[in-house]
Design an enzyme around this catalytic site. Sequence first.
Site, mmCIF file in Angstrom:
data_model
loop_
_atom_site.group_PDB
_atom_site.id
_atom_site.type_symbol
_atom_site.label_atom_id
_atom_site.label_comp_id
_atom_site.label_asym_id
_atom_site.label_seq_id
_atom_site.Cartn_x
_atom_site.Cartn_y
_atom_site.Cartn_z
ATOM 1 N N SER A 140 0.906 -1.140 -0.034
ATOM 2 C CA SER A 140 0.076 0.004 -0.045
ATOM 3 C C SER A 140 0.776 1.199 -0.038
ATOM 4 C CB SER A 140 -0.890 0.004 1.364
ATOM 5 O OG SER A 140 -1.316 1.236 1.453
ATOM 6 N N TYR A 196 -1.478 0.284 10.395
ATOM 7 C CA TYR A 196 -1.691 -0.486 9.234
ATOM 8 C C TYR A 196 -0.504 -0.097 8.343
ATOM 9 C CZ TYR A 196 -3.308 -0.789 4.287
ATOM 10 O OH TYR A 196 -3.512 -1.238 3.111
#
Length: 315
Positions: A151, A176
Amino acid sequence: MPRRPIDITVPDLTGKRAVVTGASDGMGLGMARRLAAAGAEVIMPVRNPRKGEAALAKVRHAAPGANVSLRSLDLASLDSVAALGDTLREEGRPIHILINNAGVMRPPNRQTTADGYEIQFGTNHLGHFALVGRILPLLRAGRAQVTSQLSIAARRGSINWEDLNWERSYHVMRAYGQSKIAFGLFGLELDRRSKAHGWGITSNLSHPGVAPTSLLAARPEIGRSEDTPFIHLIRALSARGILAGTAETAKLPALMAATDPAAKRGALYSPSGPGRLGGPPSEQRLYPPLRSAQEAARVWRASEELTKVFFPAAV
């Protein structure tokens, strides 16, 4: 102004066995369709059988006669990962392509996996780490290409070594980011160790940019009953062709990394547009948090201890 079509060519994959995690919807489903259409046998490990059956029907509709099937997998349970490993090893078929695509992002509160790990770190990184370890003999037999989906959250930040499980002070986006940095460091270290120990595996990384996929949509399984405000913004930008990609283009970097004969080991593939948010896929420079081999080795050692899945040191 109409958006210019973006696509890549997926080569003939007849005779190849491919495994795609997170293939019950979103990017993973799109990857499974393209791999199946190219002739690969596609294994779709899924957590939700009902969603899996619906996804299976979509792949077969898009690629009539495709050799595609489901297996059970919950990456938030190391027992489930071990069970899938047992199943695939019992089948005894070499795996030629593994796309580690499944992930979870921004739960509404701190949650843990079945094994007590922060859910993003446990699912995105530790579950995939354990899966690769469990099926390593099959990956070696297939001289597999392993592609791990990151990501843009991995472009900055670090591993929270003082509180790896985020038990003292929880920040959902930093957690995350950590999960994706650790996952990227693992993917790079996998390639280094394969070269050093003669495993015959190649490993690289991809990220999809920013696109209106299911990652930030309603996810009842993690307690998110509604779409996030961010996904509404992404959908609006994507529909207007502004910066963001589309659900169709988001899958292309991983497909390029996993199937293009010219794709490089130890490299990162992502969209090439402004901010790497959208545009045609291409090789990109590794994000700064992914460049330390020492940090990668530390992540590897910690992951072995946390999952109790230990990789062999040599052939």
